[in-house]
Design a protein around this motif. Structure first.
Motif, PDB file in Angstrom:
ATOM      1  N   HIS A 174       0.830  -1.209   0.000  1.00  6.45           N
ATOM      2  CA  HIS A 174       0.000   0.000   0.000  1.00  6.45           C
ATOM      3  C   HIS A 174       0.863   1.256   0.000  1.00  6.45           C
ATOM      4  CE1 HIS A 174       0.698  -0.502   4.387  1.00  6.45           C
ATOM      5  NE2 HIS A 174       0.644   0.820   4.414  1.00  6.45           N
ATOM      6  N   ALA A 197       0.794   5.512   0.909  1.00  7.99           N
ATOM      7  CA  ALA A 197       0.074   6.601   1.563  1.00  7.99           C
ATOM      8  C   ALA A 197      -0.771   7.277   0.487  1.00  7.99           C
ATOM      9  CB  ALA A 197       1.045   7.588   2.185  1.00  7.99           C
ATOM     10  N   ARG A 198      -2.012   7.598   0.807  1.00  7.44           N
ATOM     11  CA  ARG A 198      -2.872   8.229  -0.193  1.00  7.44           C
ATOM     12  C   ARG A 198      -2.266   9.536  -0.710  1.00  7.44           C
ATOM     13  NH1 ARG A 198      -7.886   7.401  -2.072  1.00  7.44           N
ATOM     14  NH2 ARG A 198      -8.186   5.661  -0.622  1.00  7.44           N
ATOM     15  N   ASN A 214       0.751  10.036  -1.409  1.00  7.65           N
ATOM     16  CA  ASN A 214       1.820   9.725  -2.359  1.00  7.65           C
ATOM     17  C   ASN A 214       1.189   9.528  -3.742  1.00  7.65           C
ATOM     18  OD1 ASN A 214       3.865   8.650  -3.903  1.00  7.65           O
ATOM     19  ND2 ASN A 214       4.411   7.018  -2.486  1.00  7.65           N
ATOM     20  N   TRP A 228       0.735   6.200  -6.703  1.00  8.03           N
ATOM     21  CA  TRP A 228      -0.315   5.215  -6.979  1.00  8.03           C
ATOM     22  C   TRP A 228      -1.208   5.631  -8.136  1.00  8.03           C
ATOM     23  CZ3 TRP A 228      -5.470   6.523  -6.636  1.00  8.03           C
ATOM     24  CH2 TRP A 228      -5.814   7.632  -5.874  1.00  8.03           C
ATOM     25  N   ARG A 229      -1.325   6.921  -8.362  1.00  4.47           N
ATOM     26  CA  ARG A 229      -2.192   7.396  -9.443  1.00  4.47           C
ATOM     27  C   ARG A 229      -1.636   6.988 -10.812  1.00  4.47           C
ATOM     28  NH1 ARG A 229      -5.961  10.774  -7.267  1.00  4.47           N
ATOM     29  NH2 ARG A 229      -5.454  11.659  -5.222  1.00  4.47           N
ATOM     30  N   GLU A 250      -2.535   3.381 -11.217  1.00  4.69           N
ATOM     31  CA  GLU A 250      -3.959   3.220 -11.475  1.00  4.69           C
ATOM     32  C   GLU A 250      -4.292   3.591 -12.914  1.00  4.69           C
ATOM     33  OE1 GLU A 250      -7.770   3.850  -8.698  1.00  4.69           O
ATOM     34  OE2 GLU A 250      -6.814   5.734  -9.286  1.00  4.69           O
ATOM     35  N   HIS A 286      -9.148   0.353  -3.253  1.00  7.97           N
ATOM     36  CA  HIS A 286      -9.463   1.311  -2.193  1.00  7.97           C
ATOM     37  C   HIS A 286     -10.408   0.737  -1.145  1.00  7.97           C
ATOM     38  CE1 HIS A 286      -7.929   4.687  -4.763  1.00  7.97           C
ATOM     39  NE2 HIS A 286      -8.349   3.887  -5.732  1.00  7.97           N
ATOM     40  N   ALA A 294      -8.343   4.900   5.648  1.00 10.69           N
ATOM     41  CA  ALA A 294      -8.762   5.936   4.694  1.00 10.69           C
ATOM     42  C   ALA A 294      -7.573   6.717   4.144  1.00 10.69           C
ATOM     43  CB  ALA A 294      -9.755   6.883   5.361  1.00 10.69           C
ATOM     44  N   GLY A 295      -6.437   6.612   4.819  1.00  9.15           N
ATOM     45  CA  GLY A 295      -5.251   7.359   4.383  1.00  9.15           C
ATOM     46  C   GLY A 295      -4.294   6.552   3.535  1.00  9.15           C
ATOM     47  N   ILE A 296      -4.690   5.332   3.118  1.00  5.70           N
ATOM     48  CA  ILE A 296      -3.811   4.514   2.290  1.00  5.70           C
ATOM     49  C   ILE A 296      -4.553   3.986   1.066  1.00  5.70           C
ATOM     50  CG2 ILE A 296      -2.384   3.825   4.252  1.00  5.70           C
ATOM     51  CD1 ILE A 296      -3.778   1.098   4.193  1.00  5.70           C
ATOM     52  N   VAL A 297      -3.768   3.540   0.082  1.00  2.09           N
ATOM     53  CA  VAL A 297      -4.296   2.952  -1.147  1.00  2.09           C
ATOM     54  C   VAL A 297      -3.542   1.649  -1.393  1.00  2.09           C
ATOM     55  CG1 VAL A 297      -4.534   3.242  -3.645  1.00  2.09           C
ATOM     56  CG2 VAL A 297      -4.855   5.208  -2.127  1.00  2.09           C
TER      57      VAL A 297
END
Length: 210
Positions: A57, A59-60, A62, A65-66, A69, A118, A157-160
């Motif tokens: 995972h 951190a959102r 960061n 991850w986008r 995705e 998510h 909620a703060g991670i992906v």
């Protein structure tokens, strides 16, 4: 990765064991602003596909991850032990003088498609598995369930999360296999006299000769 045949490691169990031994992997991909890299602990699932799957995972906050995705291809690097090899360790130095320094190391590259997720339930399973892996064997192991449920949900909620299905797995054990048996023994003895990282490489070198 440049991979001469004499340095290639293709035994799947050996590769998986070495990946499990690495605490922190390096997830790399190309993003909109160029290459990106994140240092992350991962969980290996050996039961999926030909080479297994990797889960972890971000951190959102960061943005790496986008890019994943959006479909960016990824390469995950598992660095193993490494050490400088002195020419003075080789018997051939005394015999011919035709030696130079080198650097020996173990490294694994895993590549494949990445899916990002998510869902809180799936993220909870992931962080629980990661925690169990690193807490096992401790006298008082901590579990995610030890924390208050509302606190855990806020943290989730703060991670992906993400998963890579490994489609290519390259292992490089550069352990002086291109030297004579006498020089390999000299390098092995030299490593054993050095620090902890060198001793770890010596252990890998010794195992590769069995």
């Amino acid at each position: 990765m440049y991979l001469p045949d004499h340095f290639k490691q293709d035994d799947l169990t050996t590769l998986h064991d070495a990946m499990d031994a690495v605490g922190l992997a390096i997830v790399t991909s190309n993003g909109t602003d160029g290459p990106e890299a994140s240092h992350l602990p991962l969980v290996l699932d050996r039961t999926v596909g030909k080479f297994g799957a990797l889960r972890g995972h971000f951190a959102r906050a960061n943005g790496h991850w986008r890019a994943l995705e959006a479909g960016a291809p990824a390469l995950i690097i598992f660095p193993g032990p490494d050490a400088y090899i002195s020419p003075s360790w080789y018997p051939s130095k005394r015999e011919t003088g035709k030696v130079v320094p080198t650097w020996n190391y173990v490294a694994i590259h895993a590549a494949g498609p990445v899916s990002v997720f998510h869902e809180p339930e799936r993220l909870l399973r992931l962080v629980s598995a990661q925690t169990s892996r690193h807490e096992q064997g401790r006298s008082e192991p901590w579990a995610v369930s030890d924390a208050p449920s509302d606190y855990v949900q806020k943290q989730l909620a703060g991670i992906v999360g993400f998963e890579m299905l490994i489609e290519r797995l390259d292992g490089k054990w550069k352990l002086s296999q291109n030297r004579s048996e006498a020089d390999r023994t000299g390098a092995l003895n030299g490593l054993r006299a050095e620090g902890a990282e060198a001793v770890a490489l010596a252990q890998a070198s010794s195992a590769s000769r069995k």
